[in-house]
Design a protein around this motif. Structure first.
Motif, PDB file in Angstrom:
ATOM      1  N   GLU A 119      31.051 -13.117  49.617  1.00  0.00           N
ATOM      2  CA  GLU A 119      32.557 -13.142  50.412  1.00  0.00           C
ATOM      3  C   GLU A 119      33.518 -12.520  50.863  1.00  0.00           C
ATOM      4  N   THR A 120      33.312 -12.397  52.780  1.00  0.00           N
ATOM      5  CA  THR A 120      35.117 -11.795  53.249  1.00  0.00           C
ATOM      6  C   THR A 120      35.401 -12.211  54.244  1.00  0.00           C
ATOM      7  N   GLU A 121      36.031 -11.622  54.917  1.00  0.00           N
ATOM      8  CA  GLU A 121      36.698 -12.458  56.317  1.00  0.00           C
ATOM      9  C   GLU A 121      36.464 -11.357  57.349  1.00  0.00           C
ATOM     10  N   SER A 122      35.627 -11.559  56.823  1.00  0.00           N
ATOM     11  CA  SER A 122      34.596 -10.600  58.257  1.00  0.00           C
ATOM     12  C   SER A 122      33.605  -9.197  58.061  1.00  0.00           C
ATOM     13  N   LEU A 123      32.576  -9.877  58.713  1.00  0.00           N
ATOM     14  CA  LEU A 123      31.337  -8.944  58.221  1.00  0.00           C
ATOM     15  C   LEU A 123      30.263  -8.918  59.539  1.00  0.00           C
ATOM     16  N   THR A 124      29.826  -7.980  60.148  1.00  0.00           N
ATOM     17  CA  THR A 124      28.526  -7.384  60.570  1.00  0.00           C
ATOM     18  C   THR A 124      27.585  -7.173  60.207  1.00  0.00           C
ATOM     19  N   TYR A 125      26.434  -8.529  61.138  1.00  0.00           N
ATOM     20  CA  TYR A 125      24.821  -7.810  61.200  1.00  0.00           C
ATOM     21  C   TYR A 125      24.189  -7.335  62.150  1.00  0.00           C
ATOM     22  N   ASN A 126      23.629  -6.038  61.776  1.00  0.00           N
ATOM     23  CA  ASN A 126      22.540  -5.612  62.960  1.00  0.00           C
ATOM     24  C   ASN A 126      21.435  -6.226  62.420  1.00  0.00           C
ATOM     25  N   LEU A 127      21.299  -7.246  63.803  1.00  0.00           N
ATOM     26  CA  LEU A 127      19.594  -7.717  63.891  1.00  0.00           C
ATOM     27  C   LEU A 127      18.543  -6.630  63.697  1.00  0.00           C
ATOM     28  N   ASP A 128      18.593  -6.152  63.980  1.00  0.00           N
ATOM     29  CA  ASP A 128      17.261  -4.646  64.291  1.00  0.00           C
ATOM     30  C   ASP A 128      16.993  -3.941  63.391  1.00  0.00           C
ATOM     31  N   GLU A 129      18.541  -3.801  61.872  1.00  0.00           N
ATOM     32  CA  GLU A 129      18.617  -2.793  61.297  1.00  0.00           C
ATOM     33  C   GLU A 129      18.663  -3.714  59.588  1.00  0.00           C
ATOM     34  N   LYS A 130      18.779  -4.382  60.023  1.00  0.00           N
ATOM     35  CA  LYS A 130      19.023  -5.600  59.072  1.00  0.00           C
ATOM     36  C   LYS A 130      20.028  -5.820  57.730  1.00  0.00           C
ATOM     37  N   THR A 131      20.625  -5.039  58.821  1.00  0.00           N
ATOM     38  CA  THR A 131      21.732  -4.567  57.232  1.00  0.00           C
ATOM     39  C   THR A 131      23.196  -5.622  57.693  1.00  0.00           C
ATOM     40  N   LEU A 132      24.280  -4.994  56.624  1.00  0.00           N
ATOM     41  CA  LEU A 132      24.950  -5.516  57.024  1.00  0.00           C
ATOM     42  C   LEU A 132      26.775  -4.723  56.827  1.00  0.00           C
ATOM     43  N   SER A 133      27.456  -5.109  57.506  1.00  0.00           N
ATOM     44  CA  SER A 133      28.156  -3.995  56.982  1.00  0.00           C
ATOM     45  C   SER A 133      30.174  -4.680  57.125  1.00  0.00           C
ATOM     46  N   SER A 134      30.893  -4.405  56.532  1.00  0.00           N
ATOM     47  CA  SER A 134      32.138  -4.591  56.657  1.00  0.00           C
ATOM     48  C   SER A 134      32.990  -4.078  56.674  1.00  0.00           C
ATOM     49  N   GLU A 135      34.911  -4.054  57.004  1.00  0.00           N
ATOM     50  CA  GLU A 135      35.551  -2.887  56.285  1.00  0.00           C
ATOM     51  C   GLU A 135      37.410  -3.622  56.055  1.00  0.00           C
ATOM     52  N   VAL A 136      36.762  -4.649  55.694  1.00  0.00           N
ATOM     53  CA  VAL A 136      37.531  -5.352  55.081  1.00  0.00           C
ATOM     54  C   VAL A 136      37.588  -6.081  53.635  1.00  0.00           C
ATOM     55  N   ASP A 137      38.402  -6.778  52.647  1.00  0.00           N
ATOM     56  CA  ASP A 137      38.468  -7.141  51.637  1.00  0.00           C
ATOM     57  C   ASP A 137      36.655  -7.499  50.860  1.00  0.00           C
ATOM     58  N   VAL A 138      35.685  -7.149  50.253  1.00  0.00           N
ATOM     59  CA  VAL A 138      34.347  -8.102  50.365  1.00  0.00           C
ATOM     60  C   VAL A 138      35.001  -8.476  48.419  1.00  0.00           C
ATOM     61  N   LEU A 139      34.185  -9.542  48.350  1.00  0.00           N
ATOM     62  CA  LEU A 139      33.627 -10.404  47.054  1.00  0.00           C
ATOM     63  C   LEU A 139      32.024 -10.302  47.265  1.00  0.00           C
ATOM     64  N   VAL A 140      30.872  -9.147  45.829  1.00  0.00           N
ATOM     65  CA  VAL A 140      29.531  -9.713  45.799  1.00  0.00           C
ATOM     66  C   VAL A 140      29.601  -9.791  44.737  1.00  0.00           C
ATOM     67  N   TYR A 141      28.381 -10.813  44.554  1.00  0.00           N
ATOM     68  CA  TYR A 141      28.293 -11.160  43.456  1.00  0.00           C
ATOM     69  C   TYR A 141      26.551 -11.215  42.654  1.00  0.00           C
ATOM     70  N   SER A 142      26.239 -10.113  41.813  1.00  0.00           N
ATOM     71  CA  SER A 142      24.766  -9.963  41.981  1.00  0.00           C
ATOM     72  C   SER A 142      24.890 -10.299  40.472  1.00  0.00           C
ATOM     73  N   ASP A 143      23.315 -10.857  40.254  1.00  0.00           N
ATOM     74  CA  ASP A 143      22.758 -10.327  38.931  1.00  0.00           C
ATOM     75  C   ASP A 143      23.515 -10.875  37.050  1.00  0.00           C
ATOM     76  N   GLY A 144      25.194 -11.938  37.819  1.00  0.00           N
ATOM     77  CA  GLY A 144      25.867 -11.795  36.352  1.00  0.00           C
ATOM     78  C   GLY A 144      27.280 -10.492  36.758  1.00  0.00           C
ATOM     79  N   THR A 145      27.320 -10.099  37.918  1.00  0.00           N
ATOM     80  CA  THR A 145      27.777  -8.644  38.004  1.00  0.00           C
ATOM     81  C   THR A 145      28.698  -8.826  39.235  1.00  0.00           C
TER      82      THR A 145
END
Length: 181
Positions: A119-145
């Protein structure tokens, strides 16, 4: 007399006919677009006929000269073997077809089929590299953490990610950063 009856029937028939209702965008959120439409949907299929991805939006604005598309109510799903692998949503998405990037803004959420999400307010997805990036506050939930921080670098499936400035970590499952066998 007969012509009066036919005229009356014709007028009655016309009164019951309705024109098709087309939705026109009266007040455009983006100016200068060549094409604007509501309830936008686009899908991509692999050569085998298998669904690869689907993009939906409430409103879409196409700018051919700038080689970009802006979508409000952005909803992007990716598929493998007929099943959804991830769903990415945001209030506004700008697709740059030349640089092959998508910039999402406003209530951005990415959820994978294995329960991870961002969850974030801004996210960039690079279609060629299949990568995500953001420079603002983020929340990442993965495997209970849950990890909160500022800035993100990740692969599209969120299997590998880096929070640039971590602020808080809440654990509840196994370590999401450990190597998987």
């Amino acid at each position: 007399m007969r012509s009066k009856v036919w005229t009356l029937c014709f007028l009655l028939a016309l009164s019951f006919c309705k024109d098709k209702e087309y939705l026109r965008i009266e007040v455009e959120k983006e100016s200068g677009s060549m094409v604007s439409m509501r309830n936008f949907s686009r899908s991509s299929y692999k050569e085998t006929g298998e669904l690869e991805w689907r993009l939906k939006g409430d409103e879409s604005y196409i700018f051919p000269k700038e080689n970009k598309t802006i979508v409000y109510g952005f909803a992007f799903s990716q598929f493998e073997k007929g099943k959804s692998t991830s769903m990415m949503t945001g209030d506004r998405g700008e697709i740059n077809h030349k640089t092959k990037t998508v910039i999402l803004e406003g209530k951005v959420r990415l959820k994978t089929n294995d329960g991870k999400f961002i969850e974030t307010e801004s996210l960039t997805y690079n279609l060629d590299e299949k990568t995500l990036s953001s420079e603002v506050d983020v929340l990442v939930y993965s495997d209970g953490t849950t990890i909160r921080g500022k800035g993100l670098r990740a692969d599209k499936s969120i299997n590998k990610f880096t929070i640039l400035q971590p602020k808080a970590v809440t654990t509840g499952g196994s370590n999401p950063l450990k190597e998987k066998p």
